[in-house]
Design an enzyme around this catalytic site. Structure first.
Site, PDB file in Angstrom:
ATOM      1  N   HIS A 192      50.489  37.175  43.686  1.00  0.00           N
ATOM      2  CA  HIS A 192      49.465  38.005  44.329  1.00  0.00           C
ATOM      3  C   HIS A 192      49.340  37.684  45.815  1.00  0.00           C
ATOM      4  CE1 HIS A 192      46.175  34.956  44.540  1.00  0.00           C
ATOM      5  NE2 HIS A 192      46.672  34.504  43.396  1.00  0.00           N
ATOM      6  N   ASP A 194      46.550  38.517  47.879  1.00  0.00           N
ATOM      7  CA  ASP A 194      45.223  38.217  48.424  1.00  0.00           C
ATOM      8  C   ASP A 194      44.849  36.753  48.229  1.00  0.00           C
ATOM      9  OD1 ASP A 194      45.051  38.694  45.621  1.00  0.00           O
ATOM     10  OD2 ASP A 194      42.884  38.995  45.792  1.00  0.00           O
ATOM     11  N   ASP A 225      48.153  29.229  46.647  1.00  0.00           N
ATOM     12  CA  ASP A 225      47.522  30.269  45.831  1.00  0.00           C
ATOM     13  C   ASP A 225      47.442  31.568  46.624  1.00  0.00           C
ATOM     14  OD1 ASP A 225      46.129  31.595  43.830  1.00  0.00           O
ATOM     15  OD2 ASP A 225      44.196  30.802  44.461  1.00  0.00           O
ATOM     16  N   GLU A 259      44.077  40.095  42.996  1.00  0.00           N
ATOM     17  CA  GLU A 259      43.978  39.163  41.864  1.00  0.00           C
ATOM     18  C   GLU A 259      42.718  38.312  41.927  1.00  0.00           C
ATOM     19  OE1 GLU A 259      44.466  35.360  39.664  1.00  0.00           O
ATOM     20  OE2 GLU A 259      44.201  35.692  41.825  1.00  0.00           O
ATOM     21  N   GLU A 260      42.335  37.916  43.127  1.00  0.00           N
ATOM     22  CA  GLU A 260      41.175  37.033  43.266  1.00  0.00           C
ATOM     23  C   GLU A 260      39.862  37.718  42.890  1.00  0.00           C
ATOM     24  OE1 GLU A 260      41.456  34.032  43.537  1.00  0.00           O
ATOM     25  OE2 GLU A 260      43.273  33.527  44.659  1.00  0.00           O
ATOM     26  N   ASP A 286      53.953  34.296  35.790  1.00  0.00           N
ATOM     27  CA  ASP A 286      52.973  34.418  36.857  1.00  0.00           C
ATOM     28  C   ASP A 286      52.617  33.029  37.361  1.00  0.00           C
ATOM     29  OD1 ASP A 286      51.178  35.541  38.633  1.00  0.00           O
ATOM     30  OD2 ASP A 286      49.790  36.276  37.122  1.00  0.00           O
TER      31      ASP A 286
END
Length: 572
Positions: A192, A194, A225, A259-260, A286
């Site tokens: 991801h 974001d 992350d 995602e966040e 993932d």
């Protein structure tokens, strides 16, 4: 002695017998009668009682002796079984000793020029503040800028006739690379774009969107992350395509942009696209767990944990409504006091220990052979020691998360004016649900713990724990990931694990039953706290390893089937 006297004696014995409520048989009655005939003053009856007491003691002694012998036998058997299991348990052997299908893999040779370029691309990605504040508040300007960066950093990927690229929901990206053998089920890699918010004033050693290098580490929000995976996956594909690579097994790459904040725009819409095309996947990989070096105390060497499930999640609102009033004449209990008491009860009475009832048992059994005694004995026999280990692990917050459903009071709101008794108070509780529980079971426990009709309990959002993906020797996805890890890091121990957080992969359950969560990011003591915290960072060496990992993973997935597992007694 006359018949009348004898009859009288029998009556006396009977009265004594029933009056004392002593349990005897006919023989004892006869004895009593016998002794009554020859001994005056009921001496025979007393002797009979003594004999009965002695007989009872003998029976008790025999029972205790048999019980102790039985218990000793059971303990010896348990000890024997546990010892044999401790000496023989190594569930990691299997495919490590098997003969894998030979493929003509391209060597992951990265030149100095390429190394400088991949680091430049990565730093640019970190500098773009693709922050998600909420589902309705994202930095869309940064997301658009990030899309342009991807096209600029990976020209071969975006211009290859082999790669199909689609933009989904404006800012997410879906790539499809068909394989030469259409009979092989494709797989999918996720990451991801974001990140969560970050402020330098929180205590960062470098500005959180500076990508500054300090002592061999690149600092910045997203370094672990999850931009290291976003850039690492595409950088590996870029290099492979430049070398003329065409996969045998087709694959997808999905890059979500929210995602966040639950992934409802990015991942959910990517899944809709794939479902409309009738796509089914061999496995999904993932973000999630990582390489833990020095994190698990007592373990000999680092371990790579591959997530096979995620904890569920629930957000619960507690609220109290009372009559407002003036602070000069306060009631015995206010809305804040009632709610505070309810919150205190929740914190004082955590959810039940469930260690050993979920997939976390498999984690420690895979790691058992790398512990020294006595931990090796305990880890090899969790069928016996799960309650003990659970009590030990619950003492620390980072390991307590594996033991139970965690309860965190994250928001508390009340009050309208300094001298007004507030009519309303509310608190929000975030729970991460253990694999052995459901949302409804957790709600029932909250209700019984709060135990106050004045406190309203409402479920805001929630979902049950994710299904557990297979990880045995016949499971393609898990074993390919494991093989790739061990190809690069043969010193590691690989084990299945449970993610205490949630990822975009939870939206892909309709496309495959095999969902895994792992990136080869190395965590040393103190590093897990950088995740969503201050001073998030990754070493330059580790980012280069990320690129190499995906470079090898793409090619390892090209085998048609797994080898037959061997036991540890077989020779290579």
């Amino acid at each position: 002695m006359t018949y009348a006297e004898l009859n009288l004696d029998v009556q006396i014995v009977s009265r004594l017998y029933y009056g004392q409520k002593q349990r005897t048989d006919f023989c004892c009655c006869c004895c009593c009668l016998h002794y009554k005939l020859f001994f005056p003053h009921n001496c025979g009856w007393v002797l009979c009682l003594k004999m009965t007491e002695q007989s009872t003691k003998i029976r008790i002694y025999k029972f205790v002796k048999i019980a102790l012998l039985s218990l000793t036998f059971v303990l010896v058997v348990l000890l024997l079984v546990a010892t044999v299991r401790t000496l023989s348990l190594d569930v990691n052997v299997g495919l490590q000793l098997a003969r894998w299908e030979k493929t003509n893999n391209i060597a992951a040779d990265i030149s100095q020029q390429q190394r400088e370029q991949l680091l430049t691309n990565f730093r640019e990605a970190i500098r773009i503040p693709t922050v998600s504040f909420s589902e309705t508040d994202q930095n869309t300007t940064a997301l658009a800028e990030f899309s342009l960066l991807l096209e600029r950093a990976f020209p071969t990927v975006f211009n290859s006739s082999l790669v199909k690229h689609d933009v989904v929901a404006d800012y997410s990206h879906l790539f499809w690379v068909p394989g030469s053998d259409p009979a092989l089920t494709p797989y999918m890699l996720l990451a991801h774009i974001d990140v969560v918010p970050a402020q330098e004033s929180d205590g960062w050693e470098a500005p959180p969107f500076s990508a500054r290098e300090i002592n061999g580490f690149i600092y910045g929000r997203g370094t672990i992350d999850d931009k290291q995976s976003v850039m690492g996956i595409l950088q590996a594909l870029e290099y492979l395509l430049q070398k003329g690579y065409r996969p045998r097994r087709g694959f997808y790459i999905g890059l979500g942009h929210d995602e966040e904040v639950n992934g409802y725009a990015g991942a959910v819409n990517i899944v809709k696209v794939l479902k409309s095309q009738g796509v089914q996947l061999e496995f999904v990989l993932d973000e999630g767990l990582a390489v833990l070096d020095g994190i698990i105390k007592g373990l000999d060497g680092p371990a790579a944990l591959i997530g096979i499930s995620e904890k569920g999640q629930a957000t619960v609102k507690l609220s109290v409504t009372t009559t407002p009033g003036h602070s000069s004449m306060p009631p015995r209990e206010t809305s804040i006091g009632i709610l505070a008491a309810a919150v205190t009860r929740l914190e004082d009475n955590p959810m039940p220990r469930l260690f050993g009832y979920g997939p976390e048992r498999g984690t420690f059994e895979h790691l058992a052979h790398k512990f020294g005694l006595p931990l090796k004995f305990v880890m090899s026999n969790l069928w016996l020691f799960s309650p003990l280990l659970g009590r030990i692990m619950e003492r620390k917050s980072d390991t307590n998360a594996f033991v139970r459903t965690t309860t965190a009071v994250t928001m508390f709101n009340s009050g309208v004016k300094i001298n007004v008794i507030p009519p309303y108070a509310e608190a929000f509780v975030n729970l991460r649900i253990h694999s052995a529980q459901t949302v409804q079971e957790v709600l029932d426990l909250i209700q019984s713990t709060v135990a106050d009709v004045r406190v309203k309990v409402e479920l805001v959002t929630g979902f049950d724990p994710l299904p557990v993906s297979a990880y045995d020797d016949a499971t393609f996805g898990f074993q390919i990931i494991k093989k790739t890890v061990l190809d690069m890091f043969p010193q590691l121990t690989v084990a299945p694990g449970v993610c205490v957080g949630n990822t975009d992969s939870r939206h892909y359950g309709d496309l495959t039953k095999n969902i895994y969560r792992f990136a080869p990011t190395w965590f040393k003591p103190g590093d897990p706290q950088r995740f969503h915290g201050v001073n998030e960072r990754i070493s330059i060496k580790n980012y280069e390893e990320m690129v190499t990992f995906y470079f090898r993973l793409f090619q390892n997935c090209d085998i048609t089937k797994l080898p037959v597992p061997h036991s540890n007694e077989h020779e290579l």
